[in-house]
Design an enzyme around this catalytic site. Sequence first.
Site, PDB file in Angstrom:
ATOM      1  N   ASP A 103      48.796  46.976  47.124  1.00  0.00           N
ATOM      2  CA  ASP A 103      49.257  46.903  45.740  1.00  0.00           C
ATOM      3  C   ASP A 103      48.384  45.897  44.996  1.00  0.00           C
ATOM      4  OD1 ASP A 103      51.741  47.565  43.852  1.00  0.00           O
ATOM      5  OD2 ASP A 103      51.231  45.442  43.602  1.00  0.00           O
TER       6      ASP A 103
ATOM      7  N   GLU B 124      49.423  51.548  40.742  1.00  0.00           N
ATOM      8  CA  GLU B 124      48.458  50.626  41.350  1.00  0.00           C
ATOM      9  C   GLU B 124      48.669  50.482  42.850  1.00  0.00           C
ATOM     10  OE1 GLU B 124      51.822  48.034  39.621  1.00  0.00           O
ATOM     11  OE2 GLU B 124      50.799  49.920  39.178  1.00  0.00           O
TER      12      GLU B 124
END
Length: 351
Positions: free
Chosen positions: A220, A263
Amino acid sequence: MMDLSYAQMLENAQRNEVVLRRFQAIELALIGASGFGQFLAGIRDQLPARMALEQAWLLLADSHGEVSAILGYDEVLPDGLLLEREPARLVERLGELPTRVRLGSPGEVLGELALDWAELPGSVALMPLWRDSTLIGLVVLGSRDPERFAPDQATDFIERFAAVTALCLDNVLNRERLKQLGLTDPLTGLYNRRYFDQRIDEELARARRHGAPISCLFLDADHFKRINDTHGHVAGDIVLRTLANRMRGQLRGCDVAARYGGEEFAVLLPQTALGQARLVADRIRTQIGGEPVVLPDGRRVPLTVSIGVSTCGNQLADSPMQLLARADAALYRAKEAGRNCIMSVESGAQA
């Protein structure tokens, strides 16, 4: 008694019919190829077998690396296939741009074009593959017989076959492009979640058959919302592409990397135990955070990632969902621990 010239004409007609049928059989195989692998097999394997040749090569023009990308080839190519990243060099090696079929000895026909022949042929045929005034590739046929492809030989059948082959090649590459578009993320060029979910099923099943470990990473981008809010969504897209490229450079050809959503990224590491998976994760983390992302206007955006690692060891009793869930849980532990770090969990343990 039959006139000799008429007998020769009849014999030539019968021989031509046999040759035409052989070419037609190969053409049908190329037309029916469901993917590039079958198409290449038709050129490399069926063509020499049906036409009593020793070898056949397919050389594709790949000026922007698009062909290797859509076919999934890195450094290692299948037998019988060559990719030319600088098509202009073909003209230099061949002496001139090939507009028609060439027949003759290797030196006469190929010039300085080097092929890794198992045995140097006595004669060769060079078939240029043209589509819409663009040279998309070449097929090179080799025979031990120096007279098989004599320069004064008629080329009608081979010219026709080259035209059909070029059409089939163009079609199969277009199908591979469409397939790739359906399985990749357009922003980063990584695989998409749909493809990753399909591959994790396949790889976990393979790991069970062979008793090999398999690991999964969840990544992430840290504080990505802040990047978007501060620098804009265009900058955010640049950051994600950079992240993907830096991550890709740390992976093997057999690893599967995907943009899983927003993301978040997922990586599947076949035949990789927990310790090795953590090493890979740390290389990725270090590479991604090694230097800021430089935007077109010169602004520098710091970038780090948090990574969760999960592994199925010798038991391999986990489902794909369990493997992913543990990696996801480990990722959230990494974020809670302050980000820019790695947390891991092995099969049977709690994240």
